[in-house]
Each structure stands twice: as structure tokens, then as C-alpha cells.
Design an enzyme around this catalytic site. Structure first.
Site, short mmCIF file in Angstrom:
data_model
loop_
_atom_site.label_atom_id
_atom_site.label_comp_id
_atom_site.label_asym_id
_atom_site.label_seq_id
_atom_site.Cartn_x
_atom_site.Cartn_y
_atom_site.Cartn_z
N GLN A 113 14.34 91.58 2.70
CA GLN A 113 14.37 91.64 4.15
C GLN A 113 15.64 91.28 4.82
N THR A 114 15.63 89.78 4.53
CA THR A 114 16.89 89.20 5.17
C THR A 114 18.10 89.87 4.94
N GLY A 158 14.34 85.62 -2.56
CA GLY A 158 14.28 84.92 -3.95
C GLY A 158 13.86 85.74 -5.22
N ARG A 203 5.40 46.91 -4.68
CA ARG A 203 6.43 46.41 -4.22
C ARG A 203 6.35 44.99 -3.09
N GLU A 207 10.90 82.25 6.08
CA GLU A 207 9.56 82.84 6.70
C GLU A 207 9.48 82.52 8.12
C1 LIG Z 1 6.33 77.98 -3.88
C2 LIG Z 1 5.53 78.51 -3.23
C3 LIG Z 1 4.41 79.52 -3.69
C4 LIG Z 1 3.82 80.71 -3.46
C5 LIG Z 1 4.22 81.05 -2.04
C6 LIG Z 1 4.97 82.45 -2.05
C7 LIG Z 1 5.92 82.49 -1.13
C8 LIG Z 1 6.38 81.52 -0.06
C9 LIG Z 1 7.10 80.42 -0.56
C10 LIG Z 1 8.09 80.47 -0.44
C11 LIG Z 1 8.70 81.36 0.50
C12 LIG Z 1 9.90 81.80 -0.11
C13 LIG Z 1 10.63 82.55 0.65
C14 LIG Z 1 10.48 82.92 2.23
C15 LIG Z 1 10.56 84.54 2.10
C16 LIG Z 1 11.33 84.83 3.60
O1 LIG Z 1 11.90 83.99 4.11
S1 LIG Z 1 10.85 86.37 3.92
C17 LIG Z 1 11.90 86.49 5.28
C18 LIG Z 1 11.00 85.94 6.67
N1 LIG Z 1 11.57 86.40 7.74
C19 LIG Z 1 11.29 86.18 8.90
O2 LIG Z 1 10.22 85.29 9.01
C20 LIG Z 1 11.86 86.63 10.02
C21 LIG Z 1 11.40 86.08 11.26
N2 LIG Z 1 11.64 86.81 12.58
C22 LIG Z 1 10.17 87.58 13.07
O3 LIG Z 1 9.32 87.24 12.57
C23 LIG Z 1 10.53 88.50 13.96
O4 LIG Z 1 11.42 89.48 14.02
C24 LIG Z 1 10.56 87.89 15.49
C25 LIG Z 1 8.85 87.75 15.44
C26 LIG Z 1 10.94 86.57 15.68
C27 LIG Z 1 10.87 88.86 16.46
O5 LIG Z 1 10.35 90.11 16.19
P1 LIG Z 1 10.70 91.27 17.30
O6 LIG Z 1 9.99 92.42 16.96
O7 LIG Z 1 11.80 91.46 17.86
O8 LIG Z 1 9.32 90.83 18.33
P2 LIG Z 1 9.16 90.64 19.60
O9 LIG Z 1 9.96 91.60 20.60
O10 LIG Z 1 9.57 89.06 19.98
O11 LIG Z 1 7.75 90.68 19.68
C28 LIG Z 1 7.08 92.14 19.57
C29 LIG Z 1 5.75 91.79 19.68
O12 LIG Z 1 5.06 91.76 18.38
C30 LIG Z 1 4.70 90.56 18.18
N3 LIG Z 1 4.73 89.98 16.78
C31 LIG Z 1 5.95 89.61 16.38
N4 LIG Z 1 5.65 89.10 14.86
C32 LIG Z 1 4.54 89.59 14.87
C33 LIG Z 1 3.62 89.14 13.53
N5 LIG Z 1 4.16 88.87 12.55
N6 LIG Z 1 2.35 89.63 13.76
C34 LIG Z 1 1.88 90.15 14.67
N7 LIG Z 1 2.60 90.26 15.85
C35 LIG Z 1 3.92 90.07 15.93
C36 LIG Z 1 5.10 89.48 19.22
O13 LIG Z 1 4.08 88.54 19.52
C37 LIG Z 1 5.25 90.66 20.67
O14 LIG Z 1 3.79 90.70 21.02
P3 LIG Z 1 3.95 91.10 22.57
O15 LIG Z 1 2.39 91.39 22.76
O16 LIG Z 1 4.27 89.88 23.30
O17 LIG Z 1 4.72 92.19 22.79
C1 LIG Z 2 15.50 78.96 0.60
C2 LIG Z 2 15.38 80.28 1.48
C3 LIG Z 2 14.45 81.28 0.55
C4 LIG Z 2 14.62 82.44 1.52
N1 LIG Z 2 13.83 83.63 0.94
C5 LIG Z 2 13.91 84.55 1.37
C6 LIG Z 2 13.38 86.08 0.70
O1 LIG Z 2 12.79 85.92 -0.16
N2 LIG Z 2 13.39 87.20 1.28
C7 LIG Z 2 13.96 87.30 2.61
O2 LIG Z 2 14.02 88.47 3.07
N3 LIG Z 2 14.60 86.33 3.11
C8 LIG Z 2 14.75 85.11 2.67
N4 LIG Z 2 15.19 83.93 3.31
C9 LIG Z 2 15.71 84.13 4.40
C10 LIG Z 2 14.88 83.45 5.39
O3 LIG Z 2 13.81 84.31 5.97
C11 LIG Z 2 15.85 83.58 6.95
O4 LIG Z 2 17.11 82.58 6.63
C12 LIG Z 2 15.33 83.00 8.16
O5 LIG Z 2 14.20 83.99 8.56
C13 LIG Z 2 15.98 82.46 9.25
O6 LIG Z 2 16.95 83.38 9.78
P1 LIG Z 2 18.48 83.40 9.81
O7 LIG Z 2 18.75 82.74 8.50
O8 LIG Z 2 18.74 84.52 10.13
O9 LIG Z 2 18.78 82.17 11.05
P2 LIG Z 2 19.20 82.36 12.35
O10 LIG Z 2 18.45 83.23 13.16
O11 LIG Z 2 20.45 82.82 12.33
O12 LIG Z 2 19.18 80.80 12.93
C14 LIG Z 2 20.51 80.13 13.19
C15 LIG Z 2 20.00 79.14 14.16
O13 LIG Z 2 19.98 79.95 15.59
C16 LIG Z 2 18.81 79.74 16.10
N5 LIG Z 2 18.04 80.67 16.81
C17 LIG Z 2 18.08 82.21 16.29
N6 LIG Z 2 17.29 82.84 17.02
C18 LIG Z 2 17.29 82.43 18.20
C19 LIG Z 2 16.62 82.89 19.35
N7 LIG Z 2 16.04 83.89 19.67
N8 LIG Z 2 16.50 81.77 20.35
C20 LIG Z 2 16.81 80.52 20.13
N9 LIG Z 2 17.36 79.89 19.03
C21 LIG Z 2 17.67 80.98 17.93
C22 LIG Z 2 18.01 79.15 14.89
O14 LIG Z 2 16.80 78.20 15.63
C23 LIG Z 2 18.74 78.36 14.23
O15 LIG Z 2 19.05 77.24 14.66
C24 LIG Z 2 15.17 82.73 2.68
C25 LIG Z 2 15.82 81.72 3.14
C26 LIG Z 2 15.94 80.40 2.67
C27 LIG Z 2 16.72 79.40 3.08
#
Ligand SMILES: CC/C=C\C/C=C\C/C=C\C/C=C\CCC(=O)SCCNC(=O)CCNC(=O)[C@H](O)C(C)(C)COP(=O)(O)OP(=O)(O)OC[C@H]1O[C@@H](n2cnc3c(N)ncnc32)[C@H](O)[C@@H]1OP(=O)(O)O
Ligand SMILES: Cc1cc2nc3c(=O)[nH]c(=O)nc-3n(C[C@H](O)[C@H](O)[C@H](O)COP(=O)(O)OP(=O)(O)OC[C@H]3O[C@@H](n4cnc5c(N)ncnc54)[C@H](O)[C@@H]3O)c2cc1C
Length: 669
Positions: free
Chosen positions: A142-143, A182, A315, A429
Site C-alpha cells: 500500500q505505502t 514487509g 539485583r 499500520e
Molecule cells: C509480528 C506480528 C505478527 C502478525 C501480525 C501481522 C501483521 C502486523 C504486524 C506488523 C505490521 C507490519 C506491518 C504493518 C503494515 C502496514 O503498515 S500497512 C499500511 C498501513 N497504512 C496505514 O495505516 C495508513 C493510515 N491511513 C489511513 O488509515 C487513512 O488514510 C486515514 C484514516 C488516516 C485517512 O483516510 P481518508 O480516506 O483520507 O479518510 P478521512 O477523509 O479522514 O475519512 C473518511 C471517512 O472514513 C472513515 N474511516 C477512515 N478509515 C477508516 C477505517 N479503517 N474503517 C472505517 N472507517 C474509516 C473516517 O472516519 C471518515 O468517516 P466520516 O464519517 O468522518 O466521513
Molecule cells: C517497520 C515498518 C513496516 C511497514 N510495513 C508496511 C507494509 O507491510 N505495507 C505497507 O503498505 N506499509 C508498511 N509500512 C508503512 C507504514 O504503514 C507507514 O510508514 C505509516 O502508515 C506512516 O505513514 P508515513 O510513513 O507516510 O508517515 P507520514 O504520514 O509521512 O508521517 C510523518 C509525520 O507527519 C505527521 N503527520 C502526517 N499526517 C498528519 C496529519 N494529517 N496531521 C498531523 N500530523 C500528521 C505524522 O504524525 C508524523 O509525525 C511499514 C512501516 C514500517 C516503519
């Protein structure tokens, strides 16, 4: 008791003897059931007894060696799972106890759930069995380099070509390169890729697609695909076992039926059809994973606390005026006031994680029945709890390192690696600040609906009691009054509501809602934290209402619950005072009560961490050993360092000897 207070107990057997409760029964309360204790124990021991899963020299491996070791462990784990015909529950636990981040986490944790959640039945039938048999390995892409938090800002495109019935997946810019997934860097053969869907000239926003990345014959990248690892990460060893990757597409063609089509479809003619479901279900995999991350927080925190409590009981420093025994550092009130709230937090997160799992399952059932009403709350709860528990856990692991003094800084303590592996949970996440702002948005919406008479439900139901909560004054008069759950709940509810209402009022004074939200965002974060802490406290109290069996178990949990709540009250005293929920005197009484509770936990501390039931293998810490035999283990561990393989270090002849034998002298000497 006397022995503990007098500092005469100097080994863990003595500590265990002072416990006032049945540790085996506490293991059941912690794990959730007797069955859970049994299966956890069996899987942990299976891993601990297998030499392939050794991890004691892991921090000394180079990145390449570490990655190969991870591939070996993952393959061996799979072999054991198949040979022993383990159930899904057993297999998940086995992987947990192998305790080495790797591609399998994303394969099982995100790739499979994404297909199950967003694929049609037909797509699930095709892809899930292949993934279950490891005929393909998948990741979650995704990212991108340019956007992570702002999912709607992703740039990768998937343009439908009606001539060939295919999507053309493309990375139009450098910043559109997938970056971070990952398992992508070196292991995955497939990915669920999130890209902008374009058909008939229109951009329909982000959708998921299954894309094959590597050949199933020789693992080489398929034509049009450039991919690799993004490079070393924080800490030695640690999360470097994971191949977080970079991926670029150059007009890569995939069949139309590899778009995940449960939520929306593209027809053979290229018409976009959106089902009658909320668009946010696209984010469903993230909601699922956030919920699992809360459960992981209690695991990581309890590990760190187990190490710090056991070592603090071993300790000794100071305290001997006349040549008598020194004091166990666990007897210092400062050590207790830093450590016991973390112990209480581990239990609190465990129970709120259990509840969140229930909530998630409930919401999923409702979604199946086309009831989407609880989706916003599920999002707010998973986002908020993920944020609060991971931030607190990362801080707590570092605090446990400090609680172990100098030895905590050694890799052999297990704490540096645990911290380095855990700390990205604050970012992945969903960045914790970004997620808390989502909670705040939900709270502001709920507050604005109160005026229209809409009764809030679920975790915001307390807001319906606005008339009372906005003006109530705590009746606490003595330190003991703070042991009343109703007294604690009332002030936590009043604090959360008043903070939310203050924010809403201030936002309404801004020229626009958007500007107000942006201006007030630091306050909104604090308001969201207050709401989430209320949830954790409430769920701990609710847990205590359940049937808890075993001698003394409930009493211990009551103490921990009170410690958790009163510690938060003490830490966020400013919130409680500035919102007028309590007086300074009542704040002081809460602190007085905390001190009493710490004294009650002290003789039970080692037994309370024993109840986590961790093997020495899983803890991988010389300081946290079950037998407390810390010093010989520390001493032996040092000699295993590669630097000690030779008495004279490599480099002596080239760099040390010439220096020591140098004839050149500084002219001024
Ligand atoms: C070792 C462990 C073993 C097992 C476990 C396995 C895996 C986990 C372990 C490790 C993890 C490893 C890797 C991690 C993988 C990743 O990181 S994947 C990438 C993850 N990325 C993110 O999380 C991105 C974060 N951003 C967002 O979620 C969204 O973009 C946002 C919510 C910040 C904003 O989205 P927008 O569409 O712009 O939203 P908005 O305009 O603010 O909101 C629109 C409306 O939608 C509602 N909403 C937003 N998100 C959700 C949701 N998830 N579900 C339901 N509804 C959602 C929001 O509230 C708004 O609603 P309104 O009614 O107000 O309109
Ligand atoms: C170890 C690791 C594993 C990962 N695994 C995966 C994976 O498997 N798949 C995948 O798709 N992604 C993965 N990711 C990516 C991860 O989900 C993103 O890094 C995470 O969602 C944060 O997004 P960003 O890096 O764009 O941070 P940014 O959004 O650029 O954050 C930078 C700074 O800006 C601030 N900021 C951003 N937006 C706002 C706002 N609206 N208001 C105020 N402050 C704000 C944040 O708080 C932060 O301080 C992984 C990341 C890591 C570190």
C-alpha cells in the site's frame, strides 16, 4: 512477607513463596482459558526445544546472515506445522514463539486477510488455498515513497484496457514507488497492490489488485517489475530480519479478475460498479491488523516487565549500614512506582485486547448482515487503542531497560532488541498521531450529534450522560475512596467528555470546521487519549465483573486495575484538575492510595510475571531468567561475542601495534 520487606529474600524461589494467589489460576485469567494456557505452553516448549529456532546469537549476525536465518526458520516452522498437522491456532502460536519478524507475518497477517476481506468468493476460492499451502507468498503493498498516511494520495495507477480485458499497473513517478511493504524486498511472489483505478477515462480512487511479482520457477522479477530491499533499519538484528521492500511497475498487465472485486467491480466493457457498501470497507484489512496489534502490545509489554521485575528482585544495591545484606532494588519505592504501573498496563492491555477482538468479530458479523452502523466505532476503537497501547508500550520497554540499570543496555538482556523490534509499531499500520486524529474526528461528530438528541452508543454511551458529567464533582474524601470503581469511572468519564466538549466549543469559534480542527489538533489528540484511556479502564473493570476463579486472583487483578487507573490519574493530573473533575486534595489522595497499592503488589510481583508463562527461550534475556541465576549467565554470555573469539583482536597488527610502537612524537612533547 517479613522476609521480603526485610530484604532477606535473595532468590526467586523465595519471591514466589510470598505470593498471595494461585499462579496457575492467574495463568488462566491471563491467557483467557485453560485451553489457551495449555496450547500456548505446548507451542512455546515445542519452539524452545528445537535447535533450529535458537536465537541467542541473533544480534551478532550480519544482515544477510540474519535474513537467511529467517528464511530457514520460516521454512522449518512450516515443515513442523505440516508434519505435526497443527491447527491454525497452534500454527499461529508456533510462529509467535519463533519470534523473528519475517515475510510470513505479512503473508498470514495482511495478504491473506486482504483477499478474504476484499475478494469475491470466486477470488477467495482461487487464491486462498494457494496461499494456505505456500504455493505463493504474498505481501501488502500500500505505502509509497511519497505517501503512507494519506492513502487517498497514493499515485500508482491501474488503468483498465478493454481491448485485452486487463489492467495496466504503472508507477508514474519516483514517489509512486511502493516503499516499506514487509516481505516484498526478497521473499514475496505476489502482492495485494493498492492503486488508483482508472477506467473509461475516469479515476475512481484507490482499489486493491493481486499482482504477481516474481517467477514461481526461479524467483526472478517478472517483466516490467523492479524490486528490492529498502535497506537496514533501526537497531542491530531486530526488524532487519524483515525484507521491507521497494517496487516499481512499468506498464505491468494483469487480468481484470485480479482486481479485488467484493466492494466494487469493473465489467468486461470497463464500466465501474460500486456495491451498496461503505467505501471505507476498503480499509478493512487495516482495521483487522490494528486489532491484532493491541493484543501484541500486551505481549511485548509483559515480556519487558517480566524481565525487569525478575531482575529487580535479584539485583541489590545499597542499604547495608553495618555489613548486612543490601536491598533488592525491587524494594525501592521509586523502582516500584516506575515498574508496577507497567505491570498493571500489561494486564490492562491484555484484557482490552480480548474485548477488542470480541468487538471486531461482532462488527464483522453485522457487516455480513449488511448492518454497517458499528463501523465508525470499530474504526475509532481499533485506531485509538492501537495508538495508545503501542505508544505506551514502546515507552515502557525503554523504561524497563533503564530499570535494569547498565545490564539492561546489553543485548543479552533482550531489551534493546525488543525495543528496536517493537518501536515501529508506533508508525506502521497508521502513524499514532494520525490515528488519534481519526478518533478525535469521531468524538467531535458524536458531540455535535448530542445537541440533536441522538443517544450515543457503545464506547461513547457515557456522553449521553452529559448533563450530569459536565457539572459533577468527585465525592472522594479519603485515599480509600479511590478504590471504588464508580468513583474512578465517574472522573474518567467526566474528564473525557469535558475535554471533548471544550474542543468542540473551540472549533465552533473558528472560521470553518476544518480550520478549527487543524488549529485545535494538539488539544484534540489529548481529548482522544482521554477517551481511549477511559475505554481501557472500563474494560478492566468489566473484566473484574466476570467469573474469575482461583485463590486470590480477583484481588490481585483488582489491585492492578486500581493501579492502572490511579497511575493514569496521577500522570494526567493536569487534565483532571483543569477540567474541574477533581480537586488538588483528591489528586493527592489518589497518589497516596497508589503508594499503598504498590506495597500490596510487592510480594506478588514475581508471581504476577510468572503468570505470563513465558519460556526462557521466548524471553531471551539473561536478566529475566526464570531461575534468577543472572550473574553466571551474564558472564557466560559475554564470552560468546565474536570479539572474544581471539585474545588478540583482528586489526592489532595493522592499527594498534604500530600506534603503540610509534617513534613519531608530537613536536611539543
Ligand atoms: C509480528 C506480528 C505478527 C502478525 C501480525 C501481522 C501483521 C502486523 C504486524 C506488523 C505490521 C507490519 C506491518 C504493518 C503494515 C502496514 O503498515 S500497512 C499500511 C498501513 N497504512 C496505514 O495505516 C495508513 C493510515 N491511513 C489511513 O488509515 C487513512 O488514510 C486515514 C484514516 C488516516 C485517512 O483516510 P481518508 O480516506 O483520507 O479518510 P478521512 O477523509 O479522514 O475519512 C473518511 C471517512 O472514513 C472513515 N474511516 C477512515 N478509515 C477508516 C477505517 N479503517 N474503517 C472505517 N472507517 C474509516 C473516517 O472516519 C471518515 O468517516 P466520516 O464519517 O468522518 O466521513
Ligand atoms: C517497520 C515498518 C513496516 C511497514 N510495513 C508496511 C507494509 O507491510 N505495507 C505497507 O503498505 N506499509 C508498511 N509500512 C508503512 C507504514 O504503514 C507507514 O510508514 C505509516 O502508515 C506512516 O505513514 P508515513 O510513513 O507516510 O508517515 P507520514 O504520514 O509521512 O508521517 C510523518 C509525520 O507527519 C505527521 N503527520 C502526517 N499526517 C498528519 C496529519 N494529517 N496531521 C498531523 N500530523 C500528521 C505524522 O504524525 C508524523 O509525525 C511499514 C512501516 C514500517 C516503519
Amino acid at each position: 512477607m517479613a522476609a521480603v520487606d526485610g530484604g532477606e529474600v535473595d532468590h526467586l524461589a523465595g519471591e514466589r513463596a510470598t505470593a498471595h494467589f494461585d499462579v496457575d489460576a492467574m495463568k488462566v485469567a491471563w491467557a483467557g482459558s485453560r485451553h489457551a494456557v495449555e496450547v500456548n505452553d505446548r507451542m512455546a516448549r515445542l519452539v524452545a526445544s528445537d535447535p533450529v529456532f535458537r536465537k541467542d546469537t541473533r544480534t551478532m549476525l550480519s544482515r544477510k546472515e540474519l535474513f537467511k536465518d529467517t528464511l530457514k526458520k520460516a521454512a522449518h516452522a512450516w515443515k513442523r506445522i505440516v508434519e505435526l498437522r497443527l491447527t491454525e491456532e497452534e500454527a499461529n502460536l508456533l510462529r509467535l514463539y519463533v519470534d523473528q519478524p519475517g515475510y510470513v507475518d505479512l503473508h498470514w497477517g495482511m495478504f491473506v486477510p486482504a483477499i478474504k476481506g476484499q475478494g469475491t468468493e470466486e477470488q477467495q476460492k482461487k487464491w486462498v488455498p494457494m496461499a494456505y499451502k505456500f504455493q505463493i507468498i504474498g505481501c501488502y503493498a500500500q505505502t509509497e515513497l511519497g505517501h503512507g498516511s494519506n492513502v487517498q494520495g497514493l499515485e500508482t495507477t491501474a488503468t483498465f484496457d478493454p481491448n485485452t480485458d486487463e489492467f495496466v499497473v504503472h508507477s508514474p513517478t519516483l514517489t509512486s514507488s511502493k516503499w516499506w511493504p514487509g516481505g516484498l524486498g526478497k521473499a514475496s511472489t505476489h502482492a495485494v497492490v493498492y492503486a488508483r483505478l482508472i477506467t473509461q477515462g475516469k479515476d475512481y480512487g484507490i482499489h486493491g489488485f493481486i499482482v504477481q511479482l516474481r517467477s514461481l520457477d526461479d524467483h526472478s522479477p517478472l517483466p516490467g517489475i523492479t524490486l528490492g530491499d529498502i535497506g537496514g533499519k533501526f537497531g542491530s538484528g531486530a526488524y532487519n530480519s524483515m525484507d521491507n521492500g521497494v517496487l516499481r511497475f512499468d506498464h505491468v498487465r494483469i487480468p481484470r479478475d485480479q482486481m479485488l472485486m467484493r466492494l466494487s467491480q469493473v465489467t468486461r466493457e470497463g464500466k465501474y460498479v460500486h456495491s451498496d457498501v461503505p467505501k471505507q470497507l476498503l480499509y478493512g484489512t487495516m482495521v483487522y491488523v490494528r486489532q491484532t496489534i493491541v493484543a501484541d502490545a500486551s505481549k511485548a509489554l509483559s515480556r519487558a516487565v517480566c524481565i525487569a521485575v525478575r531482575y529487580s528482585a535479584i539485583r541489590k544495591q545499597f542499604g547495608s549500614q553495618a555489613g548486612g545484606p543490601e536491598t533488592q532494588v525491587l524494594n525501592y519505592k521509586t523502582q516500584q512506582s516506575r515498574l508496577f504501573p507497567l505491570l498493571a498496563s500489561a494486564y490492562a492491555y491484555r484484557f482490552v485486547g480480548e474485548w477488542l477482538k470480541w468487538l471486531y468479530t461482532d462488527v464483522m458479523q453485522k457487516l455480513e448482515a449488511k448492518d454497517y452502523s458499528t463501523l465508525p466505532e470499530a474504526h475509532a476503537c481499533t485506531a485509538g487503542l492501537k495508538s495508545v497501547t503501542t505508544s505506551a508500550t514502546a515507552d515502557a520497554i525503554e523504561e524497563c531497560r533503564k530499570l535494569c540499570g547498565g545490564h539492561g543496555y546489553l543485548n543479552s538482556s533482550g531489551l534493546p532488541e525488543l525495543f528496536a523490534v517493537y518501536v515501529p509499531a508506533c508508525t506502521y499500520e497508521g502513524d499514532n498521531v494520525v490515528l488519534l486524529l481519526q478518533v478525535a474526528r469521531f468524538l467531535m461528530k458524536t458531540v455535535s450529534q448530542l445537541a440533536s438528541g441522538k443517544q450515543p452508543v457503545g464506547t461513547t454511551a457515557y456522553m449521553g450522560n452529559i448533563q450530569y458529567l459536565m457539572q459533577c464533582k468527585s465525592a472522594v474524601n479519603t485515599a480509600g475512596d479511590w478504590l471504588n470503581p464508580a468513583a474512578i469511572k465517574e472522573v474518567f468519564e467526566a474528564r473525557a467528555l469535558r475535554m471533548a466538549v471544550n474542543c468542540a466549543q473551540n472549533i465552533s469559534k473558528a472560521p470553518s470546521q476544518e480550520e478549527g480542527f487543524s488549529e485545535l489538533s494538539p488539544d484534540l489528540l489529548e481529548s482522544a487519549v482521554a477517551h481511549v484511556q477511559l475505554i481501557i479502564v472500563t474494560k478492566f473493570f468489566e473484566k473484574l465483573q466476570q467469573d474469575i476463579i482461583g485463590h486470590g486472583v480477583k484481588e490481585q487483578l483488582q489491585n492492578l486495575c486500581n493501579i492502572y487507573a490511579l497511575f493514569l490519574l496521577h500522570k494526567h493530573l493536569g487534565d483532571f484538575l483543569s477540567t474541574g473533575c477533581i480537586t488538588p486534595k483528591q489528586g493527592a489522595l489518589a497518589n497516596e492510595q497508589l503508594g499503598r497499592l504498590y506495597a500490596q503488589v510487592r510480594p506478588n510481583a514475581v508471581a504476577l510475571v510468572d503468570a505470563f508463562d513465558y519460556t526462557d527461550h521466548y524471553l531471551s534475556s539473561v536478566l529475566g531468567r526464570y531461575d534468577g541465576d543472572v550473574y553466571p549467565a551474564l558472564y557466560a554470555e559475554a564470552w560468546k561475542d565474536p570479539l572474544n573469539e581471539t585474545v588478540i583482536p583482528d586489526g592489532y597488527q595493522e592499527h594498534l601495534r604500530p600506534l603503540l610502537k610509534q617513534q613519531l612524537k608530537f613536536s611539543r612533547l
